[in-house]
Design an enzyme around this catalytic site. Sequence first.
Site, short mmCIF file in Angstrom:
data_model
loop_
_atom_site.label_atom_id
_atom_site.label_comp_id
_atom_site.label_asym_id
_atom_site.label_seq_id
_atom_site.Cartn_x
_atom_site.Cartn_y
_atom_site.Cartn_z
N LYS A 169 -5.84 3.70 2.02
CA LYS A 169 -6.57 2.79 1.29
C LYS A 169 -6.53 1.16 2.02
O LYS A 169 -7.25 0.58 1.41
CB LYS A 169 -6.00 2.66 -0.10
CG LYS A 169 -4.63 2.21 -0.33
CD LYS A 169 -4.32 2.05 -1.90
CE LYS A 169 -2.84 1.64 -2.22
NZ LYS A 169 -2.54 1.51 -3.58
N ARG A 223 -8.97 -3.87 -9.26
CA ARG A 223 -8.91 -2.38 -9.98
C ARG A 223 -8.23 -2.18 -11.01
O ARG A 223 -8.51 -1.70 -12.02
CB ARG A 223 -8.86 -1.43 -8.94
CG ARG A 223 -8.67 0.06 -9.52
CD ARG A 223 -8.26 1.08 -8.31
NE ARG A 223 -7.01 0.82 -7.99
CZ ARG A 223 -5.86 1.09 -8.35
NH1 ARG A 223 -6.00 1.85 -9.57
NH2 ARG A 223 -4.75 0.98 -7.87
N ARG A 224 -6.96 -2.62 -10.94
CA ARG A 224 -6.01 -2.32 -11.83
C ARG A 224 -5.91 -3.39 -12.78
O ARG A 224 -6.39 -2.87 -14.23
CB ARG A 224 -4.40 -2.57 -11.30
CG ARG A 224 -4.14 -1.38 -10.38
CD ARG A 224 -2.63 -1.60 -9.79
NE ARG A 224 -2.19 -0.50 -9.12
CZ ARG A 224 -1.60 -0.54 -7.87
NH1 ARG A 224 -1.30 -2.14 -7.44
NH2 ARG A 224 -1.23 0.28 -7.06
N ARG A 242 1.87 -11.04 -5.53
CA ARG A 242 1.81 -10.77 -3.90
C ARG A 242 3.23 -10.37 -3.75
O ARG A 242 4.08 -10.65 -4.67
CB ARG A 242 1.42 -11.70 -3.00
CG ARG A 242 -0.28 -11.60 -2.78
CD ARG A 242 -0.83 -11.56 -1.50
NE ARG A 242 0.15 -10.87 -0.48
CZ ARG A 242 0.13 -11.00 0.80
NH1 ARG A 242 -0.39 -12.15 1.32
NH2 ARG A 242 0.77 -10.20 1.51
N ARG A 274 7.98 -7.44 -6.11
CA ARG A 274 7.16 -7.12 -7.34
C ARG A 274 8.29 -6.61 -8.35
O ARG A 274 7.97 -7.17 -9.57
CB ARG A 274 6.05 -6.17 -6.99
CG ARG A 274 5.02 -6.80 -6.07
CD ARG A 274 3.71 -6.16 -6.01
NE ARG A 274 2.89 -6.33 -4.98
CZ ARG A 274 1.67 -6.28 -4.65
NH1 ARG A 274 0.86 -5.71 -5.63
NH2 ARG A 274 1.00 -6.49 -3.63
#
Length: 322
Positions: A78, A126-127, A144, A150
């Site tokens: 992706k 998208r999320r 980021r 994260r």
Amino acid sequence: MTALRLGTRRSALATTQSGWVADRLRAAGHEVEMVEITTEGDVSGELLTAIGGTGVFAAAIRHALLDGRIDVAVHSLKDLPTTPEPGLVIAAVPVREDSRDVLVAREGLTLGELPAGSVVGTGSPRRTAQLAALGLGLDIRPIRGNVGTRIGFVTSGKLDAVVLARAGLSRLGRLDEATEVIDPIQMLPAPGQGALAVECRSDRADVVAAVSVLDDADTRACVLAERSLLSTLEAGCTAPVGALAEVVEGDEGLELSLRAFAGSEDGSVELRRSLVGRYDEPAALGSRLAHILLEDGAADLQVSSSAGPAPDHAPHQPEQVS
């Protein structure tokens, strides 16, 4: 035996993915040397929307391929633009990891258990769009960083939760930190999520032959359908996009079932459509479903970010595996 120089980014996830491919190439009898390459996405702290999307992760490695500094590259599929790169070929798409997204939340909470106003981090439009469409009243913030960074936002208390790709956690051996695997009915993954692309120069027949043994036909068919949908949408839609193709048993043999999402980042508009098509015509299936989305209103949707094309949704910007 072929001696292969395999290029990889330096992140833990990239080296793990590349090491997985290297091990299988070695098992097939080839000598493999890992070559670390630094990309702009690795050294910049800016949001991906500001530096050109996750294509920045693939560009430096592709240049190394074309320059002959490496023989093979491993990408999160992706991360790759849908437009083919002249002189390069995706020689193998190995068997895919689980493509779903996961939640990592404080106190083991699930999406449905997060109180309204909970702060959820993601770097993906998208999320963001699909979370907003659920109507849970979440405060969604752009972030980021690699997987560890994260998750650290949650363990430090800076965020209540983050959304990541299950594949990344699985490959890093951190899947037990996920508090929920999100059903695709709620959140469709990015096109190609969970899959790897093993790329080499098209004029290196020896390398293509060495690598092609890793190809998985079902995975390649599914990601071709998803990326064809994304490629077709790029011509007339800048909205966040999710897609998932699966191999199913039809009346006359194997078929592909493709589901897709396009919507606005604020969640006010969401289009979800699905289609079943021939297993041996994945690109045609993706294109047909994309045209259905465009006809049903996706062409009127625009990405809300003012920083330019965002990752994980449209013009050549699929997102990070993390």
